[in-house]
Design a protein around this motif. Structure first.
Motif, PDB file in Angstrom:
ATOM      1  N   LEU A   1       0.837  -1.167   0.337  1.00  0.00           N
ATOM      2  CA  LEU A   1      -0.144  -0.119   0.242  1.00  0.00           C
ATOM      3  C   LEU A   1       0.888   1.074   0.219  1.00  0.00           C
ATOM      4  CD1 LEU A   1      -3.307   0.751   2.052  1.00  0.00           C
ATOM      5  CD2 LEU A   1      -0.785   2.284   2.059  1.00  0.00           C
ATOM      6  N   ILE A   2       1.189   2.192  -0.980  1.00  0.00           N
ATOM      7  CA  ILE A   2       1.485   3.050  -1.017  1.00  0.00           C
ATOM      8  C   ILE A   2       1.254   4.627  -1.048  1.00  0.00           C
ATOM      9  CG2 ILE A   2       3.188   4.889  -2.709  1.00  0.00           C
ATOM     10  CD1 ILE A   2       3.882   2.025  -3.969  1.00  0.00           C
TER      11      ILE A   2
ATOM     12  N   THR B   1       4.852   2.919  -7.363  1.00  0.00           N
ATOM     13  CA  THR B   1       3.693   2.407  -8.347  1.00  0.00           C
ATOM     14  C   THR B   1       4.277   2.017  -9.118  1.00  0.00           C
ATOM     15  OG1 THR B   1       2.194   4.422  -6.760  1.00  0.00           O
ATOM     16  CG2 THR B   1       1.178   2.673  -8.408  1.00  0.00           C
ATOM     17  N   ARG B   2       4.621   2.399  -9.921  1.00  0.00           N
ATOM     18  CA  ARG B   2       5.505   2.296 -11.477  1.00  0.00           C
ATOM     19  C   ARG B   2       6.434   0.767 -11.490  1.00  0.00           C
ATOM     20  NH1 ARG B   2       3.425   4.885 -15.640  1.00  0.00           N
ATOM     21  NH2 ARG B   2       2.061   7.034 -14.521  1.00  0.00           N
ATOM     22  N   ASP B   3       6.945   1.262 -10.360  1.00  0.00           N
ATOM     23  CA  ASP B   3       8.357  -0.045 -10.006  1.00  0.00           C
ATOM     24  C   ASP B   3       7.871  -0.914  -9.221  1.00  0.00           C
ATOM     25  OD1 ASP B   3       9.966   1.956 -11.791  1.00  0.00           O
ATOM     26  OD2 ASP B   3      10.865   2.246  -9.675  1.00  0.00           O
TER      27      ASP B   3
ATOM     28  N   VAL C   1      -0.790  -3.006  -5.759  1.00  0.00           N
ATOM     29  CA  VAL C   1      -0.627  -1.994  -5.597  1.00  0.00           C
ATOM     30  C   VAL C   1      -1.473  -1.831  -5.172  1.00  0.00           C
ATOM     31  CG1 VAL C   1       0.955  -0.087  -6.175  1.00  0.00           C
ATOM     32  CG2 VAL C   1       1.969  -1.733  -6.464  1.00  0.00           C
ATOM     33  N   ILE C   2      -1.559  -1.274  -3.977  1.00  0.00           N
ATOM     34  CA  ILE C   2      -2.467  -0.418  -3.151  1.00  0.00           C
ATOM     35  C   ILE C   2      -1.848   1.073  -3.969  1.00  0.00           C
ATOM     36  CG2 ILE C   2      -4.792   0.346  -2.137  1.00  0.00           C
ATOM     37  CD1 ILE C   2      -3.951  -3.174  -0.298  1.00  0.00           C
ATOM     38  N   ALA C   3      -2.660   1.292  -4.604  1.00  0.00           N
ATOM     39  CA  ALA C   3      -2.155   2.704  -4.929  1.00  0.00           C
ATOM     40  C   ALA C   3      -3.290   4.193  -4.158  1.00  0.00           C
ATOM     41  CB  ALA C   3      -2.068   2.984  -6.350  1.00  0.00           C
ATOM     42  N   CYS C   4      -2.607   4.912  -3.148  1.00  0.00           N
ATOM     43  CA  CYS C   4      -3.685   5.756  -2.761  1.00  0.00           C
ATOM     44  C   CYS C   4      -3.703   7.159  -2.845  1.00  0.00           C
ATOM     45  CB  CYS C   4      -3.500   5.655  -0.998  1.00  0.00           C
ATOM     46  SG  CYS C   4      -3.606   3.940  -0.498  1.00  0.00           S
ATOM     47  N   GLY C   5      -4.248   8.360  -3.179  1.00  0.00           N
ATOM     48  CA  GLY C   5      -4.321   9.233  -3.316  1.00  0.00           C
ATOM     49  C   GLY C   5      -5.351  10.594  -2.891  1.00  0.00           C
ATOM     50  N   ARG C   6      -5.172  11.439  -3.554  1.00  0.00           N
ATOM     51  CA  ARG C   6      -6.922  12.378  -3.512  1.00  0.00           C
ATOM     52  C   ARG C   6      -7.056  12.722  -4.874  1.00  0.00           C
ATOM     53  NH1 ARG C   6      -4.995  17.643  -0.342  1.00  0.00           N
ATOM     54  NH2 ARG C   6      -2.723  17.281  -1.847  1.00  0.00           N
TER      55      ARG C   6
END
Ligand SMILES: NC(=O)c1ccc[n+]([C@@H]2O[C@H](COP(=O)([O-])OP(=O)(O)OC[C@H]3O[C@@H](n4cnc5c(N)ncnc54)[C@H](OP(=O)(O)O)[C@@H]3O)[C@@H](O)[C@H]2O)c1
Length: 245
Positions: free
Chosen positions: A5-6, A18-20, A28-33
């Protein structure tokens, strides 16, 4: 198969990680707004699982962590922001904003994630080498990262017995949208690809403390070991002074 989780996956270091990690076969649990950016990341691979929340909003964090698409083994708390104080003019809303993302924001995420922590998991915090030495104009950013460093080191001791490991990452200057705003010279600036490589390598070796680039972070660590009075002499105007670039 591993899952990470990032937070802060929508830009800079988090996006590159995330890409790497995806390229290395992880989920990848990709977190953001940023919804659009999260959708863009999700279109790279079905192993990118977008999770939208604002680390400065209690409810948003709680809701997101109660709906995790899967349980990661690696928790990488990377989201952060940077604002500088000018000419020693203390601006408490600015300092609160930065603390709320870089320190309390991370604490909120750990609180929401802790019910899922299991032996063998690793919790990684992206701090900054700025936490080691008091730099000019860093009353907000440096203090937030110093608080995070203390929190991470204290927390590491407290959860060691539960089999959960903690890593603390100390980057120097990395070229990202965050540093593109800087109006001063950034010594030994490295690319986001290099930063991601260093972080992934350190975490893959189960390093508890990860510093890069090596030479710049060593210099600041040595300065940080000196008496405060000497540090102040060396660092006044070293990094962060306006108009140096
Ligand atoms: N770049 C450097 O030289 C450097 C050096 C040392 C440490 N660091 C640390 O590395 C981390 C990543 O920085 P970066 O350089 O990659 O910066 P960046 O490109 O600006 O990325 C920061 C990320 O954090 C997210 N974020 C900020 N506020 C948030 C909030 N309230 N809720 C959720 N997400 C939020 C941003 O999302 P939005 O797009 O929605 O704003 C973005 O995805 C930060 O913790 C930073 O302090 C960077």
């Amino acid at each position: 198969m591993n899952t990470v989780l990032i937070t802060g996956a929508t830009s800079g270091i988090g996006e590159q990680l995330t890409r790497d990690y995806i390229s290395s076969g992880w989920t990848v649990i990709a977190c953001g707004r940023n919804k659009d950016k999260l959708q863009e990341l999700a279109s790279i691979d079905t192993r990118v699982k977008p999770l939208e929340f604002d680390v400065s909003d209690d409810e948003s964090v709680r809701e997101a962590f109660s709906a995790l698409p899967e349980i990661p083994q690696l928790w990488l708390f990377n989201a952060g922001s940077c604002e500088y104080i000018d000419k020693g003019e203390i601006d408490s809303p600015l300092i609160s904003r930065v603390m709320d993302v870089n320190f309390t924001g991370v604490v909120r995420c750990v609180e929401a994630a802790q019910p899922y922590f299991k032996p063998g998991h690793r919790v990684a915090f992206v701090g900054s080498i700025a936490s080691e030495v008091a730099l000019t104009r860093s009353e907000a950013y440096g203090a937030s990262k110093a608080a995070l460093s203390y929190f991470a080191r204290s927390y590491k001791n407290d959860i060691a017995a539960s089999g959960v490991d903690v890593s603390l990452i100390f980057p120097g200057f990395v070229k990202t949208p965050l540093t593109d705003k800087n109006d001063f010279a950034m010594p030994m600036l490295i690319s986001v690809e290099e930063a991601s490589k260093r972080i992934m390598h350190g975490l893959s070796k189960n390093r508890d403390f990860i510093y890069f680039p090596r030479r710049f972070t060593w210099i600041l660590r040595v300065i940080g070991a000196l008496p405060y009075q000497w540090q102040a002499k060396i660092t006044s105007g070293l990094v962060g002074s306006q108009g140096e670039q």
